[in-house]
Design a protein around this motif. Structure first.
Motif, PDB file in Angstrom:
ATOM      1  N   VAL A  73      47.607  30.255  31.297  1.00 43.13           N
ATOM      2  CA  VAL A  73      46.858  31.510  31.200  1.00 43.13           C
ATOM      3  C   VAL A  73      47.696  32.679  31.716  1.00 43.13           C
ATOM      4  CG1 VAL A  73      44.811  32.731  32.039  1.00 43.13           C
ATOM      5  CG2 VAL A  73      44.660  30.316  31.428  1.00 43.13           C
ATOM      6  N   GLY A  74      48.467  32.447  32.755  1.00 42.75           N
ATOM      7  CA  GLY A  74      49.194  33.516  33.411  1.00 42.75           C
ATOM      8  C   GLY A  74      50.416  34.006  32.665  1.00 42.75           C
ATOM      9  N   ARG A  75      51.062  33.136  31.873  1.00 43.06           N
ATOM     10  CA  ARG A  75      52.273  33.557  31.171  1.00 43.06           C
ATOM     11  C   ARG A  75      52.015  34.698  30.203  1.00 43.06           C
ATOM     12  NH1 ARG A  75      54.805  32.196  26.510  1.00 43.06           N
ATOM     13  NH2 ARG A  75      57.036  32.566  26.466  1.00 43.06           N
ATOM     14  N   PRO A  76      50.981  34.640  29.358  1.00 44.03           N
ATOM     15  CA  PRO A  76      50.719  35.801  28.487  1.00 44.03           C
ATOM     16  C   PRO A  76      50.394  37.065  29.279  1.00 44.03           C
ATOM     17  CG  PRO A  76      49.513  33.887  27.699  1.00 44.03           C
ATOM     18  CD  PRO A  76      50.102  33.517  29.019  1.00 44.03           C
ATOM     19  N   LEU A  77      49.675  36.920  30.387  1.00 42.31           N
ATOM     20  CA  LEU A  77      49.381  38.083  31.227  1.00 42.31           C
ATOM     21  C   LEU A  77      50.653  38.642  31.859  1.00 42.31           C
ATOM     22  CD1 LEU A  77      46.103  36.847  32.951  1.00 42.31           C
ATOM     23  CD2 LEU A  77      46.327  38.466  31.061  1.00 42.31           C
ATOM     24  N   LEU A  78      51.572  37.751  32.227  1.00 43.22           N
ATOM     25  CA  LEU A  78      52.861  38.173  32.772  1.00 43.22           C
ATOM     26  C   LEU A  78      53.632  38.979  31.734  1.00 43.22           C
ATOM     27  CD1 LEU A  78      55.404  38.079  34.629  1.00 43.22           C
ATOM     28  CD2 LEU A  78      55.870  35.852  33.630  1.00 43.22           C
ATOM     29  N   LEU A 111      50.030  42.736  40.003  1.00 42.25           N
ATOM     30  CA  LEU A 111      49.314  41.458  40.097  1.00 42.25           C
ATOM     31  C   LEU A 111      49.530  40.619  38.842  1.00 42.25           C
ATOM     32  CD1 LEU A 111      46.002  42.647  41.785  1.00 42.25           C
ATOM     33  CD2 LEU A 111      47.905  41.387  42.835  1.00 42.25           C
ATOM     34  N   GLY A 112      49.669  41.284  37.706  1.00 44.10           N
ATOM     35  CA  GLY A 112      49.957  40.568  36.463  1.00 44.10           C
ATOM     36  C   GLY A 112      51.284  39.842  36.505  1.00 44.10           C
ATOM     37  N   MET A 113      52.237  40.374  37.262  1.00 41.03           N
ATOM     38  CA  MET A 113      53.534  39.698  37.401  1.00 41.03           C
ATOM     39  C   MET A 113      53.401  38.376  38.158  1.00 41.03           C
ATOM     40  SD  MET A 113      55.745  41.550  35.849  1.00 41.03           S
ATOM     41  CE  MET A 113      57.363  41.115  36.413  1.00 41.03           C
ATOM     42  N   LEU A 114      52.323  38.230  38.914  1.00 46.47           N
ATOM     43  CA  LEU A 114      52.138  37.031  39.729  1.00 46.47           C
ATOM     44  C   LEU A 114      51.111  36.060  39.159  1.00 46.47           C
ATOM     45  CD1 LEU A 114      52.149  38.756  43.230  1.00 46.47           C
ATOM     46  CD2 LEU A 114      54.070  37.671  42.040  1.00 46.47           C
ATOM     47  N   THR A 115      50.487  36.391  38.030  1.00 51.01           N
ATOM     48  CA  THR A 115      49.436  35.527  37.482  1.00 51.01           C
ATOM     49  C   THR A 115      49.893  34.108  37.146  1.00 51.01           C
ATOM     50  OG1 THR A 115      49.799  36.470  35.276  1.00 51.01           O
ATOM     51  CG2 THR A 115      47.984  37.389  36.603  1.00 51.01           C
ATOM     52  N   PRO A 116      51.157  33.867  36.791  1.00 50.32           N
ATOM     53  CA  PRO A 116      51.546  32.471  36.554  1.00 50.32           C
ATOM     54  C   PRO A 116      51.446  31.582  37.782  1.00 50.32           C
ATOM     55  CG  PRO A 116      53.095  33.936  35.494  1.00 50.32           C
ATOM     56  CD  PRO A 116      52.200  34.787  36.352  1.00 50.32           C
ATOM     57  N   LEU A 117      51.336  32.172  38.958  1.00 56.02           N
ATOM     58  CA  LEU A 117      51.137  31.355  40.158  1.00 56.02           C
ATOM     59  C   LEU A 117      49.805  30.620  40.104  1.00 56.02           C
ATOM     60  CD1 LEU A 117      52.424  33.771  42.937  1.00 56.02           C
ATOM     61  CD2 LEU A 117      53.482  31.633  42.208  1.00 56.02           C
ATOM     62  N   VAL A 118      48.828  31.202  39.431  1.00 57.31           N
ATOM     63  CA  VAL A 118      47.508  30.594  39.328  1.00 57.31           C
ATOM     64  C   VAL A 118      47.496  29.546  38.224  1.00 57.31           C
ATOM     65  CG1 VAL A 118      45.069  31.047  38.896  1.00 57.31           C
ATOM     66  CG2 VAL A 118      46.421  32.687  40.188  1.00 57.31           C
ATOM     67  N   SER A 119      47.966  29.934  37.059  1.00 58.66           N
ATOM     68  CA  SER A 119      48.000  29.023  35.913  1.00 58.66           C
ATOM     69  C   SER A 119      49.088  29.491  34.961  1.00 58.66           C
ATOM     70  CB  SER A 119      46.646  29.021  35.194  1.00 58.66           C
ATOM     71  OG  SER A 119      46.750  28.415  33.923  1.00 58.66           O
ATOM     72  N   TRP A 120      50.044  28.632  34.676  1.00 57.99           N
ATOM     73  CA  TRP A 120      51.127  29.018  33.780  1.00 57.99           C
ATOM     74  C   TRP A 120      50.602  29.260  32.364  1.00 57.99           C
ATOM     75  CZ3 TRP A 120      55.589  31.155  34.104  1.00 57.99           C
ATOM     76  CH2 TRP A 120      56.437  31.177  33.013  1.00 57.99           C
ATOM     77  N   MET A 130      56.026  43.326  44.764  1.00 58.35           N
ATOM     78  CA  MET A 130      55.953  43.986  46.073  1.00 58.35           C
ATOM     79  C   MET A 130      56.151  45.491  45.946  1.00 58.35           C
ATOM     80  SD  MET A 130      57.769  41.458  48.843  1.00 58.35           S
ATOM     81  CE  MET A 130      59.314  41.347  47.974  1.00 58.35           C
ATOM     82  N   PHE A 131      57.127  45.907  45.139  1.00 56.22           N
ATOM     83  CA  PHE A 131      57.383  47.331  44.988  1.00 56.22           C
ATOM     84  C   PHE A 131      56.176  48.036  44.399  1.00 56.22           C
ATOM     85  CE2 PHE A 131      58.534  51.071  42.616  1.00 56.22           C
ATOM     86  CZ  PHE A 131      59.300  51.768  43.526  1.00 56.22           C
ATOM     87  N   PHE A 132      55.618  47.502  43.309  1.00 54.82           N
ATOM     88  CA  PHE A 132      54.529  48.209  42.639  1.00 54.82           C
ATOM     89  C   PHE A 132      53.202  48.092  43.383  1.00 54.82           C
ATOM     90  CE2 PHE A 132      57.527  48.384  39.139  1.00 54.82           C
ATOM     91  CZ  PHE A 132      57.373  49.711  38.772  1.00 54.82           C
ATOM     92  N   LEU A 133      53.004  47.028  44.140  1.00 55.89           N
ATOM     93  CA  LEU A 133      51.818  46.986  44.998  1.00 55.89           C
ATOM     94  C   LEU A 133      51.895  48.095  46.047  1.00 55.89           C
ATOM     95  CD1 LEU A 133      51.290  43.155  45.534  1.00 55.89           C
ATOM     96  CD2 LEU A 133      49.738  44.733  44.377  1.00 55.89           C
ATOM     97  N   ALA A 134      53.064  48.270  46.650  1.00 53.89           N
ATOM     98  CA  ALA A 134      53.230  49.316  47.662  1.00 53.89           C
ATOM     99  C   ALA A 134      53.131  50.702  47.040  1.00 53.89           C
ATOM    100  CB  ALA A 134      54.575  49.143  48.371  1.00 53.89           C
ATOM    101  N   ALA A 135      53.769  50.904  45.896  1.00 57.69           N
ATOM    102  CA  ALA A 135      53.732  52.222  45.250  1.00 57.69           C
ATOM    103  C   ALA A 135      52.318  52.564  44.795  1.00 57.69           C
ATOM    104  CB  ALA A 135      54.694  52.244  44.067  1.00 57.69           C
TER     105      ALA A 135
END
Length: 144
Positions: free
Chosen positions: A93-98, A82-91, A38-43
């Motif tokens: 695939v999203g964990r390495p992106l996180l 958005l990368g911090m939230l990628t595990p919501l889609v797929s753990w 939330m912070f970095f999306l707003a910033a």
């Protein structure tokens, strides 16, 4: 003979306790990830949409760099958020992106801490210290 039928309650307790602790740890990490995102999306949104005059009023460093650089930092902040939230889609695939996003944010926060400290922006320096305090536990907690 009664001892042979007595269930062993000691074995399931550590497993149950470990699951509860893991659940609390996971909940705490997701909470931190949400706050960071939330912070970095707003910033990032502010850096992409606000006029340079407003950004210079809020922070001193945009006066020292080009408008394209400020917009690029804003875009990077949004992508990393958005990368911090990628595990919501797929753990899987999203964990390495996180992990990559968390490392990127730690680097960005550390650099900006130096920029703000050298520029005399004490309030923004403190914000970056707090952000590092939120992001480093996510990085360490999710890499395991």
């Amino acid at each position: 003979m009664a001892a042979a039928f007595t269930p062993n309650h000691a074995a399931p307790v550590p497993n149950a306790r470990a699951r509860v602790n893991q659940t609390y740890r996971n909940l705490a990490l997701w909470t931190l990830q949400g706050w960071i995102a939330m912070f970095f999306l707003a910033a990032g949104y502010a850096k992409l949409t606000e006029s340079m005059d407003n950004l210079i009023t809020l922070m001193s460093w945009p006066a020292l760099v080009s408008q394209q650089f400020v917009r690029g930092v804003g875009l990077a902040e949004i992508v990393l958020a958005l990368g911090m939230l990628t595990p919501l889609v797929s753990w899987k695939v999203g964990r390495p992106l996180l992990i990559v996003a968390a490392v990127g944010l730690v680097v960005l926060e550390a650099v900006m801490l130096g920029v703000h400290a050298l520029g005399g922006d004490i309030g923004l320096s403190i914000v970056n210290v707090i952000l590092l305090g939120l992001t480093i536990p996510v990085l360490l907690g999710r890499r395991a």
